[in-house]
Scaffold this active site. Structure first.
Site, PDB file in Angstrom:
ATOM      1  N   ASP A 188       2.284   2.620   2.594  1.00 39.44           N
ATOM      2  CA  ASP A 188       2.189   3.377   3.841  1.00 39.44           C
ATOM      3  C   ASP A 188       3.485   3.245   4.654  1.00 39.44           C
ATOM      4  O   ASP A 188       4.148   2.210   4.619  1.00 39.44           O
ATOM      5  CB  ASP A 188       0.994   2.896   4.676  1.00 39.44           C
ATOM      6  CG  ASP A 188      -0.327   3.276   4.016  1.00 39.44           C
ATOM      7  OD1 ASP A 188      -0.287   4.036   3.034  1.00 39.44           O
ATOM      8  OD2 ASP A 188      -1.379   2.822   4.481  1.00 39.44           O
TER       9      ASP A 188
ATOM     10  N   CYS B 168      -2.656  -3.274   8.730  1.00 38.00           N
ATOM     11  CA  CYS B 168      -2.290  -1.906   9.119  1.00 38.00           C
ATOM     12  C   CYS B 168      -1.772  -1.893  10.555  1.00 38.00           C
ATOM     13  O   CYS B 168      -0.858  -1.133  10.882  1.00 38.00           O
ATOM     14  CB  CYS B 168      -3.480  -0.969   8.972  1.00 38.00           C
ATOM     15  SG  CYS B 168      -4.372  -1.189   7.416  1.00 38.00           S
TER      16      CYS B 168
ATOM     17  N   CYS C  13      -3.081   5.043   5.927  1.00 33.70           N
ATOM     18  CA  CYS C  13      -4.540   4.986   5.993  1.00 33.70           C
ATOM     19  C   CYS C  13      -5.039   5.248   7.419  1.00 33.70           C
ATOM     20  O   CYS C  13      -4.259   5.295   8.366  1.00 33.70           O
ATOM     21  CB  CYS C  13      -4.996   3.608   5.537  1.00 33.70           C
ATOM     22  SG  CYS C  13      -4.601   2.327   6.727  1.00 33.70           S
TER      23      CYS C  13
ATOM     24  N   CYS D 186       0.826  -1.217   0.000  1.00 33.30           N
ATOM     25  CA  CYS D 186       0.000   0.000   0.000  1.00 33.30           C
ATOM     26  C   CYS D 186       0.852   1.256   0.000  1.00 33.30           C
ATOM     27  O   CYS D 186       0.348   2.344  -0.241  1.00 33.30           O
ATOM     28  CB  CYS D 186      -0.942   0.010   1.195  1.00 33.30           C
ATOM     29  SG  CYS D 186      -0.089   0.028   2.772  1.00 33.30           S
TER      30      CYS D 186
HETATM   31 FE1  FES Z   1      -1.572   0.554   4.204  1.00 34.10          FE
HETATM   32 FE2  FES Z   1      -3.442   0.485   6.023  1.00 34.10          FE
HETATM   33  S1  FES Z   1      -3.684   0.367   3.883  1.00 34.10           S
HETATM   34  S2  FES Z   1      -1.301   0.408   6.317  1.00 34.10           S
END
Ligand code: FES
Length: 125
Positions: A37, A104, A60, A35
């Site tokens: 992140d 996450c 997110c 993702c």
């Molecule tokens: Fe990437 Fe939540 S979607 S950490």
């Protein structure tokens, strides 16, 4: 049923311990390649007790809520206890996360462990 618990929404909207500790005793940064992140944890540690913790998360809502909750769970705790913190415990403290958002909370567990690795490598170079 709402997608997110009230606790998740609260920690997402009003994250605790956001920021940077300039003279941190340990820093850990992790990312999720899928993702994109990123989470960074800063720890202040005295006599193996985590006296302060701050985080920066580019991610997110669940990642932000998880980092916020994780900082609350380890603040004031011995490093050995912080080492034991699992992503499941973080998610439970948030009154749960949707299954597809559990990864996450993994980021929070990994960021703390990365910071603790940094702490121990600074202590025993
Ligand atoms: Fe990437 Fe939540 S979607 S950490």
């Amino acid at each position: 049923m709402a997608l997110y618990s009230e606790k998740v929404m609260d920690h997402f909207r009003n994250p605790r311990n956001v920021g940077v500790i300039e003279d941190a005793d340990a820093v850990g940064e992790v990312g999720n390649a899928k993702c994109g992140d990123i989470m960074k944890m800063y720890l202040k540690i005295e006599n193996d007790i985590i006296t302060d913790v701050k985080f920066e998360t580019f991610g997110c809502a669940s990642a932000i809520a998880s980092s916020s909750m994780a900082t609350e769970l380890i603040k004031g705790k011995p490093v050995a206890e912080a080492r034991e913190l699992t992503n499941k415990a973080v998610a439970e403290a948030l009154d749960g996360l949707p299954d597809y958002k559990m990864h996450c909370s993994v980021l929070a567990e990994e960021a703390i462990n990365a910071a603790l690795d940094d702490y121990f490598s600074r202590k025993n170079p």
